[in-house]
Motif scaffolding. Structure first.
Motif, PDB file in Angstrom:
ATOM      1  N   UNK A  16     155.207 -46.704  10.174  1.00  0.00           N
ATOM      2  CA  UNK A  16     154.698 -48.049   9.877  1.00  0.00           C
ATOM      3  C   UNK A  16     153.743 -47.974   8.697  1.00  0.00           C
ATOM      4  N   UNK A  17     153.431 -49.124   8.172  1.00  0.00           N
ATOM      5  CA  UNK A  17     152.553 -49.183   7.005  1.00  0.00           C
ATOM      6  C   UNK A  17     151.123 -49.531   7.399  1.00  0.00           C
ATOM      7  N   UNK A  18     150.174 -48.882   6.758  1.00  0.00           N
ATOM      8  CA  UNK A  18     148.777 -49.261   7.044  1.00  0.00           C
ATOM      9  C   UNK A  18     148.451 -50.625   6.443  1.00  0.00           C
ATOM     10  N   UNK A  19     147.351 -51.164   6.911  1.00  0.00           N
ATOM     11  CA  UNK A  19     146.906 -52.467   6.418  1.00  0.00           C
ATOM     12  C   UNK A  19     145.800 -52.245   5.402  1.00  0.00           C
ATOM     13  N   UNK A  20     145.903 -52.929   4.293  1.00  0.00           N
ATOM     14  CA  UNK A  20     144.813 -52.854   3.324  1.00  0.00           C
ATOM     15  C   UNK A  20     144.152 -54.217   3.246  1.00  0.00           C
ATOM     16  N   UNK A  21     142.945 -54.250   3.745  1.00  0.00           N
ATOM     17  CA  UNK A  21     142.270 -55.549   3.825  1.00  0.00           C
ATOM     18  C   UNK A  21     141.684 -55.907   2.471  1.00  0.00           C
ATOM     19  N   UNK A  69     136.480 -49.061   9.002  1.00  0.00           N
ATOM     20  CA  UNK A  69     137.572 -48.175   8.604  1.00  0.00           C
ATOM     21  C   UNK A  69     137.378 -47.783   7.144  1.00  0.00           C
ATOM     22  N   UNK A  70     137.011 -48.772   6.346  1.00  0.00           N
ATOM     23  CA  UNK A  70     136.838 -48.496   4.927  1.00  0.00           C
ATOM     24  C   UNK A  70     135.671 -47.549   4.675  1.00  0.00           C
ATOM     25  N   UNK A  71     134.594 -47.753   5.459  1.00  0.00           N
ATOM     26  CA  UNK A  71     133.433 -46.893   5.283  1.00  0.00           C
ATOM     27  C   UNK A  71     133.760 -45.437   5.580  1.00  0.00           C
ATOM     28  N   UNK A  72     134.679 -45.192   6.514  1.00  0.00           N
ATOM     29  CA  UNK A  72     135.037 -43.794   6.807  1.00  0.00           C
ATOM     30  C   UNK A  72     136.158 -43.323   5.918  1.00  0.00           C
ATOM     31  N   UNK A  73     136.628 -44.152   5.025  1.00  0.00           N
ATOM     32  CA  UNK A  73     137.713 -43.757   4.147  1.00  0.00           C
ATOM     33  C   UNK A  73     139.000 -43.482   4.901  1.00  0.00           C
ATOM     34  N   UNK A  74     139.217 -44.217   5.973  1.00  0.00           N
ATOM     35  CA  UNK A  74     140.432 -43.982   6.750  1.00  0.00           C
ATOM     36  C   UNK A  74     141.414 -45.126   6.577  1.00  0.00           C
ATOM     37  N   UNK A 115     147.974 -42.796  14.875  1.00  0.00           N
ATOM     38  CA  UNK A 115     147.468 -41.659  15.646  1.00  0.00           C
ATOM     39  C   UNK A 115     147.908 -40.367  14.975  1.00  0.00           C
ATOM     40  N   UNK A 116     149.169 -40.329  14.565  1.00  0.00           N
ATOM     41  CA  UNK A 116     149.715 -39.127  13.973  1.00  0.00           C
ATOM     42  C   UNK A 116     149.068 -38.818  12.634  1.00  0.00           C
ATOM     43  N   UNK A 117     148.766 -39.850  11.904  1.00  0.00           N
ATOM     44  CA  UNK A 117     148.235 -39.629  10.546  1.00  0.00           C
ATOM     45  C   UNK A 117     146.711 -39.523  10.507  1.00  0.00           C
ATOM     46  N   UNK A 118     146.083 -39.568  11.667  1.00  0.00           N
ATOM     47  CA  UNK A 118     144.622 -39.445  11.683  1.00  0.00           C
ATOM     48  C   UNK A 118     143.927 -40.653  11.104  1.00  0.00           C
ATOM     49  N   UNK A 119     144.497 -41.814  11.394  1.00  0.00           N
ATOM     50  CA  UNK A 119     143.916 -43.039  10.856  1.00  0.00           C
ATOM     51  C   UNK A 119     143.152 -43.772  11.947  1.00  0.00           C
ATOM     52  N   UNK A 120     142.621 -44.930  11.576  1.00  0.00           N
ATOM     53  CA  UNK A 120     142.033 -45.809  12.577  1.00  0.00           C
ATOM     54  C   UNK A 120     143.148 -46.695  13.114  1.00  0.00           C
ATOM     55  N   UNK A 121     143.293 -46.723  14.431  1.00  0.00           N
ATOM     56  CA  UNK A 121     144.257 -47.628  15.039  1.00  0.00           C
ATOM     57  C   UNK A 121     143.486 -48.739  15.730  1.00  0.00           C
TER      58      UNK A 121
END
Ligand SMILES: Nc1ncnc2c1ncn2[C@@H]1O[C@H](COP(=O)(O)OP(=O)(O)OP(=O)(O)O)[C@@H](O)[C@H]1O
Ligand SMILES: [Mg+2]
Lengths: 296, 771
Positions: A16-21, A69-74, A115-121
């Motif tokens: 899936x694609x991440x969201x860029x706010x 999420x942005x503050x952690x660069x995730x 979860x797999x990519x170590x992102x914020x879900x």
């Protein structure tokens, strides 16, 4: 293998694609953001916490999460909860492939991908999801940190960088109880209240830069209209943005009224909000059913 | 911290400066060390307070110093504010125009919200505050002290506090100031602060003309600006004015309620005690208070946390407890980790109490949170009982709902005052409003006594009237229920054939006849325990200016009569400290009699009333009823001394617990909905003839397994209904066991307080006394 696919066991799955706010300036909310970040930082036990944000609709829960999420660069993966979610929606789905050589594509849902990519879900409106559908989260959110996908027949391990957060609005949480196994995994429970009036003003100013000259008088008109219609109930950022946004549209419309055809795209107008627009926007806003609060 | 001081040399003179974080013991300790140094001690002291405030504080501190070894917590000095920011003057004028009211008539909430104005400023004599410490040293060493700030100023507007580095972890004051002063400087309100700083600089210059070595203590945020002005030749020394003359009554001396005091203290209250224990006073002059006496907030925090855990986990109650509590043992590590992370992110070495309480609330059970805060709050607070000449400053919201507003309870007779906001002297807003509950032991009783003085009570004859009419209504609705009982026809027609039921059975192919049976007609005693609540819709129209009103039986009235005290305390903690007796919809009632109204009396005119239990009762009977109904037959709520927070609290409860939104329906429907969750089987609704229930009422009722039964007005005398509308709320001489009123109340209402006694049936009258 492209960035869009990954290999799990023997199988190739699409991600899936991440969201860029797209973010305007975030006003205030330091305390809440600090709480989310503190939860994510991981404790002595090694396990990061998964916070649950609770608040009335439109108070800015999503906004706080985007910011964190942005503050952690995730990267941020959002899953929107609703009544018809099934447990496989949280793991992996299949669809007919566009690729002529293949019959089916496995699609890793945003939860599993993140979860797999170590992102914020982030699961939004989590209380809307039926308890049974939430089952895959049980293993993902405790020390096991994996999801078993029955469809793939594989175990998907979370990357150590994976962080989880969910939000719900107050009413949903009352009507559909989150099951205990989720509740107990979701700590801290952070409540998101109404911003102060001063912050609402700052949000409006940051969003609607065109109202520079008559800003003060518009804002004071806003408050008096708001008070007239809603008494002591505070507006949410969304209420305020909606009203001003609509007023701006009305103002824009006034500038193109004589043109044909109308252009509906943003950025092509240069309307200036006047007192009258704000009044009309209020009138439109209040034809809607009332938002929560004890009103006379 | 190393002992190097920040010294500014100006010509022949020296200014020793301690730019401080308010209430932080590290800076207080530094001030103490400077004053007690054997060499280079200051000759005079200047502080960031107005001259009047400084000398008032000095006066009181020296009086207190005689009595006790340490400085008890928490005393305060309070003074009226008069100034509004220049830039808000226009807005203030507009506000007066819009509301048609003078500023003095506007509610404190409005003034606070619209103009950032707080009615009073408060100076707490907080032991860990460097300014207070400086004044104390001045007294002990006989040094003169001067307030160099303005006495009167407008409230500053400050954004969220800047995250200044925690000083506990630091080596040297000078380095620390270097690194943080410009950060703190961001946190100024130019409009208000610049003026103050100019005045301070010029008064310091004047002081330096008289004393060669002066200690100056101020908030860190001001230091950069002041230091620039001190070296700026264009800022001239102020003309010296000497000690200001004392204006009688300008300052009030207060005992400050612990929940208010928290905002004027270091991280948690224990630090104040620890500071006092290790403080060096004048008698030890010359001894350096260096390393040995350094406080360790981390150690104190750890100790208190351990103490809380022992109190919580090592009890029988915990071992027998439910699942949520059981989870606490697993969660405690999470809580500690989370709290630790919050400290890291907030640049603090130890969390302050509101952080602790909030983090506990967010991760642990409510019971744990309660014991934790109780432990952290557990220090010997000054009791207002021991300082009868002081007034008491207390939070206006109920415990655990600190809104920032406060009330003043006067010394004499402990009568309530009015609600207002106080300005926090500091810009160090470390203590965000937390929801900490706190039981002040003996002092709580005192506050309850004080507040009961301005509680009004419903008029007893009216209580009896509405009780007896409600009993009649219950009787009516249950009788109807009984007439509907139908039995199979077995030879006797009894009270006639039940046609509907019979047809129904025929349509299903069963040829059974049904007859109505009224032989078990209404019992002599209507079931008053099961029959309440009763809803009275007296005038269903829309009435302008009407509003919801809630009347209640406070838990502390019932407390004495409760048998299972532990259960009661749990209910009180969980649900709220008042049991609702009546929810009414109406407005204030005005006629000629208004003019002769005794003080404290008022009259409401109700269009609708929901009554939850027979209110002709004494406190003991209320208590008995509450216990036998398992606290389930009436809502509970919190309340504040003033204003109607209560109304909001109850609305929230209905919304959250029962999913009933007050604003969604016509008030009559709302009124019925509010009663449904508390009805047993039948909810009696007295309404005008022909009143129809809305569908949502039936839906809600079936959800709760309740049958809503209308009883029409024609069953009641018009006079009774008219009397029911008017509810007098009057002061009572006593409320325990029952209300007794003065004679002028009787004259004013035109009824005797013993009226209507005969209306109450014996079973209701004697309820709870026979068991
Ligand atoms: N602190 C803030 N600064 C700037 N904009 C904000 C802030 N908080 C909220 N907003 C804006 O207000 C709007 C509503 O916020 P958001 O969608 O985050 O609310 P929500 O609580 O998630 O609502 P819902 O419960 O309906 O999902 C958004 O446009 C958001 O950008
Ligand atoms: Mg949202």
């Amino acid at each position: 293998m492209s960035d869009n696919t990954a290999k799990i066991g023997e199988k190739t799955v699409k991600l899936s694609q991440p969201y860029r706010a797209p973010l305007s300036k975030c006003i205030g909310r330091d305390t809440e953001m600090r709480k989310v970040l503190a939860a994510w930082m991981g404790a002595t036990s090694g396990l990061p916490l998964s916070p649950l944000l609770i608040g009335e609709p439109g108070t800015g829960k999503n906004r706080i999460i985007y910011e964190c999420a942005q503050m952690c660069g995730k990267e941020l993966y959002i899953f929107q909860g609703h009544e018809d979610v099934t447990s496989s929606d949280l793991e992996c789905a299949v669809r007919f492939s566009d690729d002529a050589d293949r019959k089916m594509d496995y699609i890793l849902t945003s939860v599993a991908t993140g979860a797999m990519r170590g992102a914020v879900v982030f699961i939004d409106e989590i209380a809307k999801i039926r308890p049974r559908a939430l089952a895959p989260l049980a293993s993902l959110l405790d020390e096991r940190r994996y999801i078993d996908s029955s469809l793939l027949g594989e175990r998907i391990y979370a990357h150590p960088g994976f962080r989880f957060v969910a939000a719900t609005n107050t009413t949903d949480l009352e009507s559909r109880l989150l099951p205990d196994f989720i509740r107990s995994r979701m700590r801290p429970v952070i409540s998101v209240g109404y911003p102060e009036h001063r912050e609402i003003e700052q949000i409006i100013r940051a969003r609607f830069r065109t109202m520079s000259n008559n800003g003060n008088s518009l804002l004071s008109q806003f408050w008096s209209l708001w008070k007239e219609k809603n008494g002591d109930q505070s507006p949410t950022p969304r209420d305020a943005i909606y009203i001003f946004g609509y007023a701006l549209n009305l103002a824009d419309f006034a500038t193109i009224e004589s043109q044909r055809p109308y252009s509906l795209e943003a950025g092509t107008h240069s309307g200036i909000i006047e007192a009258g627009h704000l009044e009309q926007a209020f009138a439109a806003f209040h034809d809607l059913p009332p938002s929560p609060g004890w009103r006379k | 911290m190393d002992t190097k001081n920040l010294v500014l040399r100006l010509g022949e003179t020296e200014l020793i400066v301690v730019p401080s974080i308010h209430y932080n013991h590290v800076f207080a300790r530094r001030v103490n060390q400077i004053c007690h140094a054997s060499e280079g001690a200051p000759e005079a002291i200047a502080v960031e307070l107005g001259p009047r405030a400084a000398s008032e504080a000095r006066l009181w501190l020296s009086e207190l110093g005689g009595k006790n070894a340490g400085l008890p917590v928490m005393f305060g000095l309070m003074k009226r504010n008069r100034r509004i920011r220049a830039s808000l003057r226009q807005k203030a004028l507009q506000l007066q125009k819009d509301t048609g009211k003078d500023l003095s008539e506007l509610s404190p909430e409005v003034l606070r919200r619209e103009l950032g104005y707080s009615g009073y400023s408060l100076l707490c004599l907080s032991p860990t505050d460097s300014i207070i410490e400086a004044i104390r040293c001045g007294i002990e060493l006989g040094l003169p002290s001067f307030g160099v700030d303005l006495d009167d100023m407008a409230d500053g507007v400050y954004d969220a506090p800047v995250l200044i580095q925690n000083p506990d972890a630091l080596e040297g004051l000078v380095d620390y100031i270097d690194r943080n002063a410009d950060l703190a400087d961001l946190h100024r309100d130019e409009e208000v602060d610049l003026r103050r700083e100019t005045v301070m600089a010029s008064r310091i210059k004047a002081t330096l003309q008289r004393y060669k070595r002066v200690l100056f203590v101020c908030g860190m945020a001001h230091w950069l600006s002041i230091s620039n002005m001190l070296t700026d030749q264009t800022v001239k020394p102020a003309l010296t004015s000497g000690t200001p003359e004392r204006i009688q009554g300008e300052f009030k001396r207060l005992v400050v309620h612990p929940l208010v005091a928290l905002q004027y203290m270091d991280s948690f209250p224990k630090l104040a005690i620890a500071y006092e224990k290790t403080r060096i006073s004048a008698s030890n002059r010359g001894r350096r208070g260096g390393g040995v006496n350094e406080l360790s907030p981390t150690a104190i925090f750890d100790k208190e946390l351990k103490r809380s855990c022992r109190r919580y986990f090592h009890t029988r109650r915990y071992l027998q407890s439910n699942d949520e509590r059981k989870q606490d043992i697993e969660k405690i590590a999470l809580f500690q980790g989370y709290l630790g992370n919050l400290c890291v992110l907030s640049n603090r070495q130890v969390p302050h109490l509101s952080m602790i309480a909030n983090a506990a609330k967010e991760t642990m059970s409510a019971d744990f949170t309660q014991i934790l805060t109780k432990t952290f709050m557990d220090i010997p607070w000054v009791s207002p009982d021991d300082f009868q000449d002081c007034e008491l400053l207390s939070p206006s919201g109920d415990e655990g709902h600190n809104t920032g507003a406060t009330v003043l309870i006067n010394g004499e007779g402990r009568q309530g005052g009015s609600k207002f906001f106080v300005r926090c002297q500091s810009t160090n807003a470390a203590h965000a409003p937390a929801t900490i509950s706190f039981d002040w032991g003996k002092a709580r009783k005192l506050m309850e006594r004080a507040t009961s003085n301005f509680t009004s009570h419903t008029w007893s004859p009216w209580n009896r009237l509405i009780t007896s009419l409600s009993l009649r209504a219950i009787e009516e609705s249950t009788r109807e229920k009984i007439t509907n009982i139908h039995v199979q026809f077995e030879g006797s027609l009894l009270h006639g054939i039940d046609i509907k039921k019979t047809i129904h059975s025929f349509s299903r192919g069963k040829e059974t006849y049904f007859v109505r049976d009224c032989s078990c007609a209404a019992p002599d005693q209507p079931d008053f325990v099961g029959g309440f609540p009763v809803v009275w819709i007296i005038r269903p129209g829309n009435i302008d200016g009407s509003d919801w009103r809630v009347l209640y039986e406070p838990c502390n009235y019932m407390e004495r009569h409760i048998k299972d005290k532990a259960a009661f305390e749990r209910v009180r903690a969980k649900k709220g400290s008042n049991m609702v007796a009546i929810i009414a919809y109406g407005q204030s009632y005005c006629d000629e009699s208004t003019l002769s109204r005794p003080s404290g009396a008022r009259c409401d005119r109700y269009a609708g009333i929901t009554i939850f239990q027979p209110i002709s009762w004494s406190n003991r009977q209320f208590a008995h009823w509450a216990e036998i109904t398992g606290y389930r037959r009436a809502p509970f709520c919190e309340t504040s001394l003033f204003g109607n927070d209560l109304y909001g609290g109850l609305a929230k409860q209905y919304r959250e617990k029962h999913r009933i939104r007050i604003e969604d329906y016509h008030w009559t429907t709302t009124m019925i909905l509010l009663a449904i969750p508390y009805a047993k089987e039948v909810l009696t609704v007295v309404a005008p003839d022909g009143y129809r229930l809305e569908r949502v009422v039936h839906e809600k009722a079936s959800q709760y397994g309740v049958q809503v039964k209308p009883v029409f007005h024609k069953k009641f005398a018009a006079d009774d209904l008219a009397r029911l509308e008017r509810c007098h709320l009057v002061p009572a001489i006593t409320y325990d066991p029952e209300c007794i009123y003065t004679e002028d109340i009787e004259t004013y209402i035109g009824e005797k307080q013993t009226d209507n006694l005969d209306l109450i049936p014996a079973a209701v009258r004697d309820f709870g006394y026979l068991t």
